[in-house]
Design a protein around this motif. Structure first.
Motif, PDB file in Angstrom:
ATOM      1  N   ILE A  91       4.207  11.911 -83.817  1.00 27.94           N
ATOM      2  CA  ILE A  91       5.542  11.704 -84.397  1.00 27.94           C
ATOM      3  C   ILE A  91       6.590  12.525 -83.637  1.00 27.94           C
ATOM      4  CG2 ILE A  91       6.960  12.135 -86.446  1.00 27.94           C
ATOM      5  CD1 ILE A  91       4.272  11.557 -88.073  1.00 27.94           C
ATOM      6  N   LEU A  92       6.254  13.807 -83.387  1.00 26.46           N
ATOM      7  CA  LEU A  92       7.225  14.676 -82.704  1.00 26.46           C
ATOM      8  C   LEU A  92       7.495  14.169 -81.278  1.00 26.46           C
ATOM      9  CD1 LEU A  92       6.022  18.196 -83.929  1.00 26.46           C
ATOM     10  CD2 LEU A  92       7.931  16.821 -84.779  1.00 26.46           C
ATOM     11  N   THR A  93       6.429  13.747 -80.596  1.00 23.23           N
ATOM     12  CA  THR A  93       6.606  13.239 -79.230  1.00 23.23           C
ATOM     13  C   THR A  93       7.436  11.959 -79.230  1.00 23.23           C
ATOM     14  OG1 THR A  93       4.446  14.168 -78.663  1.00 23.23           O
ATOM     15  CG2 THR A  93       5.352  12.530 -77.146  1.00 23.23           C
ATOM     16  N   ALA A  94       7.170  11.073 -80.208  1.00 17.57           N
ATOM     17  CA  ALA A  94       7.925   9.813 -80.296  1.00 17.57           C
ATOM     18  C   ALA A  94       9.405  10.090 -80.564  1.00 17.57           C
ATOM     19  CB  ALA A  94       7.338   8.934 -81.404  1.00 17.57           C
ATOM     20  N   ALA A  95       9.678  11.018 -81.481  1.00 13.22           N
ATOM     21  CA  ALA A  95      11.078  11.348 -81.820  1.00 13.22           C
ATOM     22  C   ALA A  95      11.802  11.886 -80.598  1.00 13.22           C
ATOM     23  CB  ALA A  95      11.113  12.380 -82.951  1.00 13.22           C
ATOM     24  N   PHE A  96      11.129  12.769 -79.888  1.00 11.64           N
ATOM     25  CA  PHE A  96      11.712  13.409 -78.709  1.00 11.64           C
ATOM     26  C   PHE A  96      12.010  12.379 -77.620  1.00 11.64           C
ATOM     27  CE2 PHE A  96      11.428  15.630 -74.682  1.00 11.64           C
ATOM     28  CZ  PHE A  96      12.178  16.763 -74.920  1.00 11.64           C
ATOM     29  N   ASP A  97      11.041  11.494 -77.354  1.00 14.33           N
ATOM     30  CA  ASP A  97      11.239  10.487 -76.311  1.00 14.33           C
ATOM     31  C   ASP A  97      12.328   9.485 -76.706  1.00 14.33           C
ATOM     32  OD1 ASP A  97       9.290  11.693 -74.818  1.00 14.33           O
ATOM     33  OD2 ASP A  97       7.699  10.277 -75.371  1.00 14.33           O
ATOM     34  N   LEU A  98      12.316   9.079 -77.993  1.00 11.09           N
ATOM     35  CA  LEU A  98      13.262   8.054 -78.433  1.00 11.09           C
ATOM     36  C   LEU A  98      14.710   8.534 -78.409  1.00 11.09           C
ATOM     37  CD1 LEU A  98      11.335   6.298 -81.331  1.00 11.09           C
ATOM     38  CD2 LEU A  98      12.394   5.154 -79.365  1.00 11.09           C
ATOM     39  N   VAL A  99      14.950   9.787 -78.799  1.00  6.84           N
ATOM     40  CA  VAL A  99      16.341  10.244 -78.837  1.00  6.84           C
ATOM     41  C   VAL A  99      16.922  10.274 -77.422  1.00  6.84           C
ATOM     42  CG1 VAL A  99      16.104  12.764 -78.641  1.00  6.84           C
ATOM     43  CG2 VAL A  99      17.919  11.791 -80.034  1.00  6.84           C
ATOM     44  N   GLY A 100      16.068  10.519 -76.441  1.00  6.39           N
ATOM     45  CA  GLY A 100      16.517  10.482 -75.056  1.00  6.39           C
ATOM     46  C   GLY A 100      16.828   9.062 -74.603  1.00  6.39           C
ATOM     47  N   GLU A 101      16.136   8.100 -75.195  1.00  2.00           N
ATOM     48  CA  GLU A 101      16.335   6.704 -74.788  1.00  2.00           C
ATOM     49  C   GLU A 101      17.505   6.033 -75.486  1.00  2.00           C
ATOM     50  OE1 GLU A 101      12.572   4.692 -75.371  1.00  2.00           O
ATOM     51  OE2 GLU A 101      11.484   6.317 -74.374  1.00  2.00           O
ATOM     52  N   VAL A 102      17.645   6.272 -76.809  1.00  2.00           N
ATOM     53  CA  VAL A 102      18.652   5.505 -77.562  1.00  2.00           C
ATOM     54  C   VAL A 102      19.784   6.360 -78.133  1.00  2.00           C
ATOM     55  CG1 VAL A 102      16.917   3.790 -78.197  1.00  2.00           C
ATOM     56  CG2 VAL A 102      17.422   5.655 -79.792  1.00  2.00           C
ATOM     57  N   GLY A 103      19.674   7.714 -78.010  1.00  2.15           N
ATOM     58  CA  GLY A 103      20.695   8.580 -78.594  1.00  2.15           C
ATOM     59  C   GLY A 103      20.416   8.857 -80.063  1.00  2.15           C
ATOM     60  N   PHE A 104      21.123   9.849 -80.616  1.00  5.74           N
ATOM     61  CA  PHE A 104      20.837  10.268 -81.988  1.00  5.74           C
ATOM     62  C   PHE A 104      21.265   9.229 -83.018  1.00  5.74           C
ATOM     63  CE2 PHE A 104      21.763  12.408 -85.972  1.00  5.74           C
ATOM     64  CZ  PHE A 104      20.591  13.119 -86.184  1.00  5.74           C
ATOM     65  N   THR A 105      22.417   8.602 -82.787  1.00  2.14           N
ATOM     66  CA  THR A 105      22.965   7.687 -83.790  1.00  2.14           C
ATOM     67  C   THR A 105      22.013   6.523 -84.046  1.00  2.14           C
ATOM     68  OG1 THR A 105      25.140   8.265 -82.949  1.00  2.14           O
ATOM     69  CG2 THR A 105      25.030   6.394 -84.443  1.00  2.14           C
ATOM     70  N   LYS A 106      21.440   5.971 -82.957  1.00  2.00           N
ATOM     71  CA  LYS A 106      20.578   4.796 -83.101  1.00  2.00           C
ATOM     72  C   LYS A 106      19.121   5.161 -83.376  1.00  2.00           C
ATOM     73  CE  LYS A 106      23.458   1.847 -80.201  1.00  2.00           C
ATOM     74  NZ  LYS A 106      23.666   1.536 -78.781  1.00  2.00           N
ATOM     75  N   LEU A 107      18.823   6.443 -83.358  1.00  2.00           N
ATOM     76  CA  LEU A 107      17.451   6.856 -83.656  1.00  2.00           C
ATOM     77  C   LEU A 107      17.153   6.590 -85.127  1.00  2.00           C
ATOM     78  CD1 LEU A 107      14.921   8.493 -82.565  1.00  2.00           C
ATOM     79  CD2 LEU A 107      16.019  10.505 -83.555  1.00  2.00           C
ATOM     80  N   SER A 108      15.984   5.971 -85.427  1.00  2.00           N
ATOM     81  CA  SER A 108      15.644   5.709 -86.822  1.00  2.00           C
ATOM     82  C   SER A 108      14.213   6.165 -87.107  1.00  2.00           C
ATOM     83  CB  SER A 108      15.769   4.210 -87.127  1.00  2.00           C
ATOM     84  OG  SER A 108      14.752   3.509 -86.428  1.00  2.00           O
ATOM     85  N   ILE A 109      13.962   6.477 -88.377  1.00  2.00           N
ATOM     86  CA  ILE A 109      12.616   6.861 -88.805  1.00  2.00           C
ATOM     87  C   ILE A 109      11.652   5.693 -88.539  1.00  2.00           C
ATOM     88  CG2 ILE A 109      11.206   7.425 -90.840  1.00  2.00           C
ATOM     89  CD1 ILE A 109      12.809   9.811 -90.142  1.00  2.00           C
ATOM     90  N   GLU A 110      12.129   4.447 -88.757  1.00  2.00           N
ATOM     91  CA  GLU A 110      11.310   3.259 -88.491  1.00  2.00           C
ATOM     92  C   GLU A 110      10.824   3.242 -87.045  1.00  2.00           C
ATOM     93  OE1 GLU A 110      14.064   3.322 -90.139  1.00  2.00           O
ATOM     94  OE2 GLU A 110      13.845   2.151 -91.988  1.00  2.00           O
TER      95      GLU A 110
END
Lengths: 205, 205
Positions: free
Chosen positions: A24-43
């Motif tokens: 989960i932590l790795t996914a969150a970290f990678d995703l925020v770099g890809e889509v930014g904080f605003t578009k980051l979702s728990i889903e």
């Protein structure tokens, strides 16, 4: 950390939980770099990590808190599990080691985008800023103050120096140059900042 | 500035152009604080300023450049038209004057939101960052270096000091504390930063 209370006592369950947590932590970290904080979702984090949404909500109250834990854990990995600042007794050498590592981290493409995303979102999002202060900034600040306090007790820093000010004199120029892109972040620059700041912070003659 | 070439020679036209220019800059400045940089549009600026869109495009290539000119002009107004840093011969007193004014500006609600909007947008927008560097940062940086260079020539700063580093040692901690909201920005804090930084920057014994 709050998720610790949710971990069951059975060793296999503990291992499974730890694996889910890291995914989960790795996914969150990678995703925020890809889509930014605003578009980051728990889903999206759940999908990338291969867990259910409820697993995330059971352990973390919001995507911001997931992200701060991700930074904390990845920084600990980098520092081989010991987040304390080095203390060889040589303050200048130790601070150069730490600030050079900060420069490496800020120049690492894997860290750069997630860190920029968080830093800018916080500027406009006081709630996220408060979570950052509690989860990431204060624990790191405390480690920095600890190291400087020991130096102060050893007579290497002026007895009147406010330790929060000292931390900002050392880390502020570097973070500011990084955020504003006003110059190259190099090991040499880190060294010069440490040398100049320490001349200002040492005991007065 | 590019709009100067567009100003006609007739005195009435010059006055009208100057009035339009100030209305546009004020509108851009107020709007970015209200809606943020992303949602800021040339249309909205034109409507608020009571001019046509083409008037804006005739003088400025993009909303980012309008905004930087707005900051520049409003800062000049604040400084009574003279953007140079004070030089009374007392470097410490002069820097305290300037950094206290910076603290006032950063704490002024009218400045705070527009400045945060620009600062964070630049982090993700390299083109805007380049415009900022050219239009606002470099001119200000040059004024700061000028003042410090005179101090260096007068023997008040170490001869080996890199002036860009010196500027960052003085302004970096303050901007970083403001952006990250890690502590209160006060006149006393500005004074302590100046005192500590200057101790590090003075000629070595």
């Amino acid at each position: 950390m709050s998720h610790a209370q949710a971990v069951e006592e059975h060793p296999d369950a503990t291992r499974r939980n730890e694996a889910s947590r890291r995914a989960i932590l790795t996914a969150a970290f990678d995703l925020v770099g890809e889509v930014g904080f605003t578009k980051l979702s728990i889903e999206a984090i759940a999908a990338r990590a291969g867990v259910g949404k409820q697993t995330i909500y059971r352990w973390w109250p919001s995507k911001g808190v997931v992200l701060f834990d991700a930074f904390l854990v990845l920084s600990e990995d980098r520092a081989s599990g010991d987040p304390a600042l080095p203390d060889t007794g040589d303050l200048e050498a130790d601070l150069k080691t730490v600030l050079r590592a900060t420069v490496d981290e800020l120049n690492d493409p894997r860290y750069e985008e997630p860190l920029r995303a968080l830093n800018t979102e916080m500027v406009h999002n006081p709630e996220l800023a408060a979570t950052y202060a509690e989860r990431l900034h204060e624990p790191m600040q405390e480690l920095k103050r600890d190291r400087l306090r020991r130096a102060q007790q050893a007579g290497q820093l002026d007895a009147d120096t406010d330790l929060d000010l000292a931390v900002e004199m050392l880390w502020g120029p570097l973070l500011n140059r990084w955020l504003q892109r006003t110059g190259p972040l190099t090991a040499e620059y880190a060294d010069r900042v440490v040398e100049t700041a320490l001349r200002g912070l040492r005991p007065r003659a």
